[in-house]
Design an enzyme around this catalytic site. Structure first.
Site, PDB file in Angstrom:
ATOM      1  N   GLY A 148      35.511  25.595   3.571  1.00 33.17           N
ATOM      2  CA  GLY A 148      34.142  25.973   3.259  1.00 33.17           C
ATOM      3  C   GLY A 148      33.691  27.118   4.135  1.00 33.17           C
ATOM      4  O   GLY A 148      34.329  27.434   5.147  1.00 33.17           O
ATOM      5  N   CYS A 149      32.584  27.735   3.740  1.00 42.62           N
ATOM      6  CA  CYS A 149      32.108  28.903   4.489  1.00 42.62           C
ATOM      7  C   CYS A 149      31.638  28.504   5.879  1.00 42.62           C
ATOM      8  O   CYS A 149      32.083  29.080   6.883  1.00 42.62           O
ATOM      9  CB  CYS A 149      31.013  29.617   3.713  1.00 42.62           C
ATOM     10  SG  CYS A 149      29.695  28.545   3.079  1.00 42.62           S
ATOM     11  N   TYR A 150      30.744  27.516   5.943  1.00 44.25           N
ATOM     12  CA  TYR A 150      30.296  27.055   7.261  1.00 44.25           C
ATOM     13  C   TYR A 150      31.469  26.583   8.123  1.00 44.25           C
ATOM     14  O   TYR A 150      31.581  26.977   9.286  1.00 44.25           O
ATOM     15  CB  TYR A 150      29.294  25.910   7.111  1.00 44.25           C
ATOM     16  CG  TYR A 150      27.902  26.286   6.718  1.00 44.25           C
ATOM     17  CD1 TYR A 150      27.163  27.201   7.460  1.00 44.25           C
ATOM     18  CD2 TYR A 150      27.281  25.687   5.623  1.00 44.25           C
ATOM     19  CE1 TYR A 150      25.844  27.513   7.121  1.00 44.25           C
ATOM     20  CE2 TYR A 150      25.970  25.994   5.281  1.00 44.25           C
ATOM     21  CZ  TYR A 150      25.253  26.900   6.025  1.00 44.25           C
ATOM     22  OH  TYR A 150      23.952  27.196   5.694  1.00 44.25           O
ATOM     23  N   THR A 152      34.533  27.425   8.196  1.00 48.00           N
ATOM     24  CA  THR A 152      35.305  28.550   8.716  1.00 48.00           C
ATOM     25  C   THR A 152      34.649  29.118   9.970  1.00 48.00           C
ATOM     26  O   THR A 152      35.294  29.343  10.997  1.00 48.00           O
ATOM     27  CB  THR A 152      35.432  29.655   7.636  1.00 48.00           C
ATOM     28  OG1 THR A 152      36.149  29.134   6.528  1.00 48.00           O
ATOM     29  CG2 THR A 152      36.141  30.879   8.189  1.00 48.00           C
ATOM     30  N   SER A 153      33.341  29.353   9.883  1.00 46.46           N
ATOM     31  CA  SER A 153      32.660  29.975  11.027  1.00 46.46           C
ATOM     32  C   SER A 153      32.631  29.039  12.228  1.00 46.46           C
ATOM     33  O   SER A 153      32.800  29.476  13.367  1.00 46.46           O
ATOM     34  CB  SER A 153      31.235  30.384  10.630  1.00 46.46           C
ATOM     35  OG  SER A 153      30.420  29.242  10.384  1.00 46.46           O
TER      36      SER A 153
END
Lengths: 345, 345, 345, 345
Positions: A148-150, A152-153
């Site tokens: 997911g995007c979150y 990953t960060s």
């Protein structure tokens, strides 16, 4: 040339895949599906692609997809469950950008996504598509579950500390801010310009689907030890970008040593950029690019480290990372087709 | 105290009516309706109203509405057609913010709105709610049709020239730019933040429903002579505001004389502000306020006058103007409850 | 490899040149100058370039620049006047992104820019860098004057009509809207976020420096006949992008014929995209790309054609077009290094 | 009528004071100063005020200010130091919106603001202008130091927990996000639209001037016990608004009890709105209003409470709170002139 299929190409991760793939020197886009837009030319829907593709959307068809070498699923959760196995059986590899194969534990998936898991049989072979951790597994995978995007960060920002054993018995905090494209292209009131512009808010404070994914991966980085973390997503009035502000207690450290940990951890990573300590990465510095920019701040008096982690949610947080995985799976140069310089201003 | 009902209070013109009316010293809000939100407190939907109203949405009911002194329709077109006559018959007056009674000609309405006119019987008594032109009629009206947002900006900008007979045999141009709230609170892809932000586009170039309304009123200002005009709406990445850039040929004039025409025409108008010639009104100078700011530019070499007209589409372009009409209808001070200073920055 | 120098690389056109050139396969960036930022690494100022260049800003030096094959001036007006001749004499070619050599008539330049022309001696050899008109001249030029951003959008939108002789004795209108990056990176109150966001305004209504440039080029397209045009720039709350809405009277036409004129005029142009008649090009469809998208609308009743012209002011409106000119000057593929797909969303 | 003077009226807090005061029923604006804009009419600079004031800026003059009943300083730090004592001696009361009198400890002030404290003599009598804590002292004060914008949001969000003794031996976290107007109207590159729009970043991570102020007030709420807190400001692409996301460890609690603490603490506060537990206050719900909206979230498994605190930085975070203090100082209804409903959308 790698023959590529895309299932669900009408959303933002779909068009972002296209933006990247039309310039990828080793791929050939063969089929792109959408039930609702059957027959519509892709560049009618996304005029930025005029001149780069003649494809039109077709209804998903396992045979056509099976003739591809790799099929990307850019679909809402549940769709890849239903279709992936058939595609795999046809010999194509699958890169799923949805949440369908991210969680290793079926009951956890079912709890957070509120439905039965549709493909527990192939779940065990799914590899979590974070190259900075699972590169070797990705290179051999038939089925990759893109993070997911979150997650990953957050994961790129915290894993170096955890791998070093610096995080124990504490509650980490991930205060994350995303652009509105993270909510997708679905027509929802909360995503309207007149609702989201010139405003800022938290959401999902009591629990967000990316939390179990983050916990799973931090635990893996800790060698199986549970890592406790609070994850608070926020909606910022911008189109793209995530900034994760990550808080951890690491008393008695020096910023130089922490900085060295990060620099060494990511020394050979083409898409993780550790900025000089004390830097302030803005999301615009990665807009349209596959890079994750990290910066460390350390408060000696409190022993607190703050890690700032900036990505483009649609690139490193989704479609770019998916192509990075594809490059690894097919033995290509990992950064092939992914060298976009961020658009700034 | 004037008892007020609002039909369709969940949209942007509805909440804007509420923002104004909760501070209006001579009104009492009795009923607000919404089929879809029945039972929901207004301030649950619009937390900016917390502390100002205890009302909850109810299903539209002609009896309850009929007990009001005035009923505002903040509804999509067609709704007021169906309900207004019954409300009028109960003795309440009606102020319609929709397009239902703006066009005097039934076939024209039916052509542009693509459906049968639902209330031709009461149409003749509807008064067009532009106080700067129809103040006297409004004061006696039972049924007021509030102007559209674009027409308000265009008509206030051009009427002085037309009334002076300066416009003949030419094609006027109204190049208009609106904020996204003009598209309403409906969940449409084109109104999403990720679609409308950081971009600019025209729409309705081949024809927009506000065009026949503008023509009707310019013709009225010309004493019944047809006035030809091109109307090109654009979508700007902002929440509120309309800027109309209006082009007309008036050769052989002097800017001082044109300026005087406007200043005299609007000398006693509480909500039309003629700026010094050569000014550049920004839409933010009227954000949240009921004022229309006008500025003239004249090119002596070409004989072209450019009129810039700025309004807040939700205030002077809709709910504020509706309250202004109400004040006139009930013999109150015309600016009562409408003295908001624009929010700047 | 073509050795490239950039004078004044700290502004938005400078960093945009860098974004393009770091991926250009036939150029090598040798020197980039800035008096104020001497010694600062380029990627410290523009972190999106981290990993793509090691250059640091140096003080402008004619010798160092003279060793380049081509020098781009991304400077405020006046700077190229002072330095270009010396650079040319050293054997380098010059591509000026400023306004210094756009106007052929010295008194006109001096009137609009309020200072003496600093290089009338080399002005006659300057070629106006609009490849769609001057490709052949550009290929032989030592000194290219890149068009302004507004003029690019207006000229590409109107030239086909003018070349066909369809425009006579009328006042054209160019109602143009730009993003705030058009005002440059200088710290001006009017360009602040809190001033420009969530608002819309006209500016330069009484006269803008791009007007004489537009007139010069429309006249050239008309074979020397004066073309009358009103040019009204507006500031839109977006970072990049220009939409020009162009109005002309061409009575008795058919939209199919007009469309054909445009399609044929630009049939072989790599960076002009004529959309189907009736389309609505949004500026985001060209964000970060070198494409100009055009769309025609025709009102048979009034004989008015409306041409919508969308560009990215920093790419086709400046740095991209400059690289396009460079490619032509050095005999390279014209679209080399310029194939960016617009970032959408 | 209270005679009011404003020193430094050209900035955002100055114009916001004007927006409020022109409708305040008990004040009369007598003088507004600006060295740089001497002679300019206020409504020329801020056209939203056209029709509401005829004042022009004058050079600061202690005599003219001394004839006022109250003088607001809306100036950069240092200015009130130099002028306040003289104004006080003339008999006027002073409400300082700058940071000059917020910190009680002179060396701390000098360390964070990098200059000598210019008025240590009158510092002891300065009252911190947070009505929810110091109402009684404010009512008797000659000199009020209005809280900073961030401190207002953080203190109102944390004080109830601290006063109850629930916070001990832990590091609190205040992850705060502000709109760009917080940086003021000064022309700085970082505040440009093209720099700040469509992006998100942290700043001041290593230390921000509002930190010692927050610590001072949390310590006061703790009865003199030091409270440890990390404060991380972020810049969001919006004009107004602050959202503070506040993290504290309060294990073994129930959300109902925590909620009750807040509701009781602020039961009689006109400008603190405790939302139902689990709510998500968006900054737009307070845009233009003097309200602070708070919401609690509690994670039973980790014992962590998350407090969301939303204010308009220019109203409750500055000019609105200043007027609230004035109302208290002069024995007026505390909410007089401050009943603006937030602009939504």
């Amino acid at each position: 040339m790698i023959k590529v299929g895309i299932v669900g190409g009408t959303g933002y991760t779909g068009v972002e895949l296209l933006r990247i793939l039309v310039h990828h020197p080793e791929t050939e886009l063969k089929v792109i599906t959408s039930r609702s837009e059957e027959g519509v030319r892709v560049d009618d829907m996304y005029p930025n692609l005029r001149g780069y593709t003649d494809l039109a959307f077709t209804v998903p068809d396992a045979d056509a997809l099976g003739e591809c070498d790799v099929v990307f699923f850019a679909t809402p959760h549940g769709v890849a469950h239903a279709l992936a196995e058939e595609v795999l059986n046809s010999g194509a590899r699958v890169i799923d950008l949805s949440a369908d194969f991210r969680l290793k534990d079926v009951p956890t998936w079912e709890k957070w996504y509120g439905q039965e898991h549709g493909a527990p049989g192939i779940l065990p072979e799914a590899v979590y598509g974070l190259p900075e951790v699972y590169r070797s597994d990705i290179s051999k995978a038939r089925l990759v579950a893109c993070p997911g995007c979150y997650p990953t960060s957050v994961e790129l920002g915290l894993i170096p500390l955890i791998e070093q054993g610096l995080i124990e018995d504490q509650l980490l905090i991930a205060d994350c801010k995303t652009g509105v494209s993270g909510a997708g292209r679905g027509a929802k009131v909360g995503s309207l310009f007149a609702e989201a512009a010139d405003s800022f808010m938290a959401y999902g404070t009591s629990g967000h689907r990316h939390l179990p994914e983050i916990r799973q991966e931090l635990k893996a980085a800790a060698g199986g030890k549970d890592i406790n973390i609070t994850f608070t997503p926020h909606l910022a009035p911008m189109i793209r970008g995530i900034l994760a502000t990550l808080y951890a207690q690491v008393p008695g450290q020096k910023i130089e040593d922490l900085q060295k940990i990060y620099e060494e951890r990511y020394a050979n990573e083409p898409f993780v950029d550790v900025l000089p300590a004390g830097s302030q990465p803005a999301t615009r510095s990665v807009k349209g690019s596959n890079v994750c920019r990290l910066a460390l701040h350390y408060h000696e008096d409190t022993g607190q480290v703050i890690v700032l982690s900036a990505i483009d949610n649609l690139v490193k947080g989704s479609s770019g990372q998916a192509v990075q995985c594809m490059n690894i799976m097919f033995g290509l140069e990992e950064s092939m087709g992914l060298q976009h310089v961020a658009l700034m201003p």
